[in-house]
Design an enzyme around this catalytic site. Structure first.
Site, PDB file in Angstrom:
ATOM      1  CB  CYS A   1      -0.916  -0.380   5.272  1.00 33.03           C
ATOM      2  SG  CYS A   1       0.518  -0.936   5.075  1.00 33.03           S
TER       3      CYS A   1
ATOM      4  CD  GLU B   1      -1.473  -2.416   2.063  1.00 31.12           C
ATOM      5  OE1 GLU B   1      -2.250  -2.607   2.910  1.00 31.12           O
ATOM      6  OE2 GLU B   1      -0.242  -2.584   2.103  1.00 31.12           O
TER       7      GLU B   1
ATOM      8  NE  ARG C   1      22.031 -24.044 -11.208  1.00 28.53           N
ATOM      9  CZ  ARG C   1      21.389 -24.940 -10.328  1.00 28.53           C
ATOM     10  NH1 ARG C   1      21.590 -24.904  -8.990  1.00 28.53           N
ATOM     11  NH2 ARG C   1      20.966 -26.151 -10.758  1.00 28.53           N
TER      12      ARG C   1
END
Length: 374
Positions: free
Chosen positions: A86, A54, A209
């Protein structure tokens, strides 16, 4: 539920998933801010768990957040942890409406974030694409409600369910496309886990990888006696990429000291009734260390013990177009099942071709309690 609400929430879920594997112990939250039908800000929880999705989206939106709608994949937090709430950030920015996919069962939140928004006069809509959000946040939810991480069990086998020939040859049963897909899956989990037998036989790196990922999952090895080679790839890289080892409480103190000395983190796990490491206790220890999502790649006995304990949330199966016969090594060890009714069933959610192999994803149906539905 409008088409627009579903569309914007789907986008929030998509971008939120970018944080999977990199934000633990926090949830991988996505947020999209929309004003007059146009996306003015979007964000997802950043590596290490901060800032939250947020806050990232609000920073991008700036003044355009005033009067806008925020689509958030998990109830905004209402408590101060490593970052401020938030919910307060959304209120301060002047957001007019918040659309939440699913409530947060964390006791520090669990409805308080939604209540704070509503008390501030913000219109709140919940339950948009809730089922999809529950899948994304499964690991965070299991850690909160069951004190354990989510476990994805990956099995790669021949048509007749074998993972190696009688003499142990296993590279490679599946093709390069399937192996690349496994690296993508590893990257979306906090940790990759194998049993001690697999670690000794394959000398794996257990890293990600060739897919452009910068973070590496924690490597976990399940080794009751700590009888792992100290000259292995895992040992040589323990100081570079996190290596955690689960071992018995009565493991050799000299081996404990040796592995700690090269940088491994060790967890002493009690025995279960079968004199093997207790799977639930092991998972609880890993949850206590912050893990939310574990990608288990065997071997057969570890996979069987996790399945028998009911700890597997998702099964990922790769089937290759070859057969190895009865003398080949089976993908699962003994589980002690005496009837089909005792075998846990999973729901098939995806089947597709990966190169010359077939991928199947099966999921356990879970119900995480929260009072914010509807």
């Amino acid at each position: 539920m409008s088409d627009a609400d579903q569309r914007f929430m789907a986008h929030a879920l998509s971008i939120g998933a970018r944080g999977l594997g990199a934000v633990w112990p926090n949830p991988a939250v996505g947020c999209v801010i929309v004003n007059d039908g146009r996306i003015v800000g979007r964000g997802w929880t950043q590596a290490g768990g901060a800032p939250h999705g947020e806050v990232v989206a609000l920073a991008q939106a700036g003044a355009a957040a005033k009067g806008a709608t925020a689509y958030v994949t998990l109830e905004p937090c209402s408590h101060t942890g490593r970052t401020p709430p938030c919910a307060d950030a959304l209120i301060t920015a002047g957001i007019a409406r918040v659309v939440v996919a699913v409530g947060d069962p964390n006791p520090q939140v669990d409805g308080a974030g939604i209540a704070r928004l509503r008390d501030a006069g913000i219109k709140v809509t919940t339950g948009i694409l809730e089922d999809q959000a529950r899948v994304t946040h499964t690991g965070f939810f299991t850690r909160i409600t069951e004190s354990r991480p989510m476990i994805t069990l990956k099995l790669a086998a021949s048509l007749d369910g074998r993972i190696a020939t009688a003499n142990g040859e296993s590279k490679w049963i599946t093709g390069p496309d399937a192996r690349r897909a496994v690296h993508v899956m590893r990257a979306a989990h906090d940790a990759v886990m194998v049993g001690g037998g697999t670690a000794r036989a394959d000398n794996p790196s257990l890293n990600v990888r060739d897919i452009g990922v910068t973070h590496q999952p924690t490597r976990i090895v399940w080794s009751r006696a700590l009888d792992l080679p100290l000259q292995s790839v895992l040992a040589r890289t323990a100081g570079d990429v996190a290596l955690w080892i689960l071992h018995a409480e009565d493991a050799d103190p000299h081996l404990i000291s040796a592995w700690k000395g090269i940088g491994a983190r060790l967890f002493a796990i009690p025995y279960g009734a079968d004199r093997q490491l207790n799977p639930l206790a092991a998972m609880q220890a890993l949850a206590g260390a912050g893990l939310t999502r574990i990608f288990c790649e065997g071997g057969g006995q570890l996979a069987a013990s996790l399945l028998a304990a009911g700890l597997v949330d998702e099964l990922v199966g790769f089937t290759a177009g070859l057969a190895l016969g009865a003398e080949g090594q089976p993908m699962l060890g003994a589980m002690g099942l005496k009837s089909l009714s005792n075998a846990r069933r999973f729901e098939l959610v995806e089947t597709r071709n990966i190169g010359g192999d077939v991928l199947m994803i099966w999921r356990s149906v879970r119900d995480f309690s929260t009072k914010n539905r509807g």
